[in-house]
Design an enzyme around this catalytic site. Structure first.
Site, short mmCIF file in Angstrom:
data_model
loop_
_atom_site.label_atom_id
_atom_site.label_comp_id
_atom_site.label_asym_id
_atom_site.label_seq_id
_atom_site.Cartn_x
_atom_site.Cartn_y
_atom_site.Cartn_z
N GLU A 260 -9.59 -0.99 -4.98
CA GLU A 260 -9.58 -0.90 -3.53
C GLU A 260 -8.86 -2.12 -2.96
OE1 GLU A 260 -13.54 1.60 -2.23
OE2 GLU A 260 -13.64 -0.58 -2.17
N CYS A 261 -7.85 -1.89 -2.15
CA CYS A 261 -7.15 -2.95 -1.43
C CYS A 261 -6.70 -4.06 -2.38
CB CYS A 261 -7.99 -3.47 -0.28
SG CYS A 261 -7.02 -4.32 0.99
N GLY A 262 -7.38 -5.21 -2.41
CA GLY A 262 -6.99 -6.27 -3.31
C GLY A 262 -7.01 -5.85 -4.76
N THR B 222 -6.52 2.64 -3.74
CA THR B 222 -6.36 2.89 -2.31
C THR B 222 -6.33 1.56 -1.56
OG1 THR B 222 -8.73 2.92 -1.79
CG2 THR B 222 -7.73 5.00 -2.51
#
Length: 439
Positions: free
Chosen positions: A325-327, A430
């Site tokens: 997720e993200c990072g 994502t």
């Protein structure tokens, strides 16, 4: 049913987080058990709440969470003497289109739970006008009860007297008046995160805020204002991504909502933490690896040199699912360009290349319909989440994971990615952080 209050304000930057932390610290010193909550999608304030109260704070999000889930999460207050929920932005600020239970505003949460609102009003540069602002907030929406106000940045006794007179005329109770005090300030943070080395500063700030609340707020009157008609339910059912979950956890990968971890454990899953910054690999006995959000861009060089982590993650991914997720998504890509323009090698499980050299803010709720499966969720599933980062995509060659829209239904370009590894393992990622399954 534990009585509660919402600590809210007309806008961001008025001092409500300092008031929230100070109240948690002051009541804790008195021996009260206070359960903190945070309105909306925020990883930062709940960490502060835990430090001040000694109890894990829980996010409550009326846009992403349905009534049953909210009722289950409020169960965290069992055994507490008082609930304090910190609002986000201004009291009525949310998205334009209603979600699962509301539009994400703190006012929605207050109305749903029956928690009266305490307004933190920054009175710097004004006097009786502050009462007009507070009165407008108090009358704006039926079902949202304003119990009183705490004045912040009071310049002098004369200044305070003028404002108190205005509040009296407006029919609003003043529960406290805080003088200007530059020594109480939130620690400097990168996008809000308090790093481990800042904890001594945070501890001192919380102690100072607690002392200020004791001096300047009627703590007994505040408790007497608390009320609740919050529904109660069993803890919500949350599908874990696997039975044994290898979870990256360190200063680079720290953004996981507490309600997800609790839900995974209640579902019988075992969480096996590891630290990429310490060059640790995911436990090979796990059946899924989860890389949460955080700040890999601050540690690009360390991650690029962490060969044991990278080799172990790639070996794990050959036959088992890995999700970021993200990072965590960025760390799964081919490369990450930091703000100085230096490109760092990442894991290479996806073709994603991201850059912080040119910052662009991406912020808002996200609704995703999965085009393919991801850990814990089947193809076609709908997920509600939130995106907040400053990175720019340079390359994203893999198949999109989902069709993603914002809270208004407008398409979002950041669709996530998916790739099947040579050994059959599925890697997905994502930019949005999962909050809940959507109906």
């Amino acid at each position: 049913m534990t009585p509660g209050l919402v600590i809210a304000a007309p806008a961001s930057g008025t001092g409500k987080t300092t008031v929230m932390l100070g109240l948690l610290a002051a009541y804790r010193e008195r021996g009260l058990r206070v359960q903190p909550f945070k309105n909306g999608p925020d990883y930062i304030d709940p960490a502060f709440h835990l430090a001040a109260s000694g109890r894990a704070s829980v996010n409550l999000d009326t846009w992403a969470m349905g009534p049953a889930m909210l009722a289950g999460l409020v169960g965290a207050a069992e055994g507490a003497d008082l609930v304090l929920a910190e609002g986000s932005m201004g009291l009525f600020d949310g998205v334009a289109v209603k979600g699962a239970s509301g539009n994400g505003a703190a006012a929605d949460l207050a109305a749903l739970m029956g928690w009266p609102v305490v307004l933190v009003i920054d009175v710097g540069g004004q006097a009786q006008t502050a009462a007009a602002v507070a009165q407008g907030l108090a009358r704006f929406r039926a079902g949202v009860q304003v119990a009183g106000v705490i004045l912040n940045r009071v310049a002098s006794p004369r200044h305070e007297a003028l404002i108190r007179h205005g509040m009296q005329e407006a029919g609003l109770r003043v529960l406290g008046a805080l003088p200007k005090r530059a020594s109480i300030a939130m620690p400097e943070r990168h996008l809000g995160l308090v790093q481990a080395e800042e904890l001594p500063e945070l501890t001192a700030m919380i102690a100072a805020a607690g002392a200020l609340m004791k001096e300047s707020v009627d703590l007994d009157a505040l408790v007497a204002c608390a009320a609740s008609h919050a529904p109660t339910a069993s803890a919500p059912t949350i599908t874990p991504p696997g039975q044994r979950i290898a979870l990256a956890r360190d200063r680079a990968f720290s953004f996981v909502y507490p309600h997800l971890l609790q839900g995974w454990r209640l579902a019988g899953a075992e969480i096996l933490p590891f630290s990429p910054l310490a060059d640790e690999a995911p436990d090979p006995s796990a059946d899924v690896c989860w890389l949460p959000g955080g700040y890999p861009e601050l540690h690009g060089g360390v991650l690029a040199a962490a060969e044991r982590f990278r080799d172990g993650l790639c070996a794990f991914a050959k036959a088992k699912p890995v999700h970021g997720e993200c990072g965590g998504y960025m760390a799964m890509g081919e490369g990450l360009v930091d703000k100085e323009g230096t490109r760092h090698r990442m894991a290479g499980l996806l073709g994603l290349v991201t850059s912080f050299e040119t910052r662009k803010m991406h912020l808002g709720y996200r609704l995703a319909r999965l085009k393919t499966a991801s850990p814990g969720h089947a193809a076609g599933g709908r997920l509600a989440g939130h995106e907040f980062h400053y990175s720019t995509i340079l390359e994203q060659p893999d198949a999109p994971l989902a069709e993603v829209t914002d809270a208004t239904g407008a398409a979002v370009a950041e669709t996530g990615s998916t790739r099947r590894q040579p050994g059959g393992g599925l890697t997905t990622g994502t930019f949005f952080h999962l909050i809940a399954e959507a109906s």
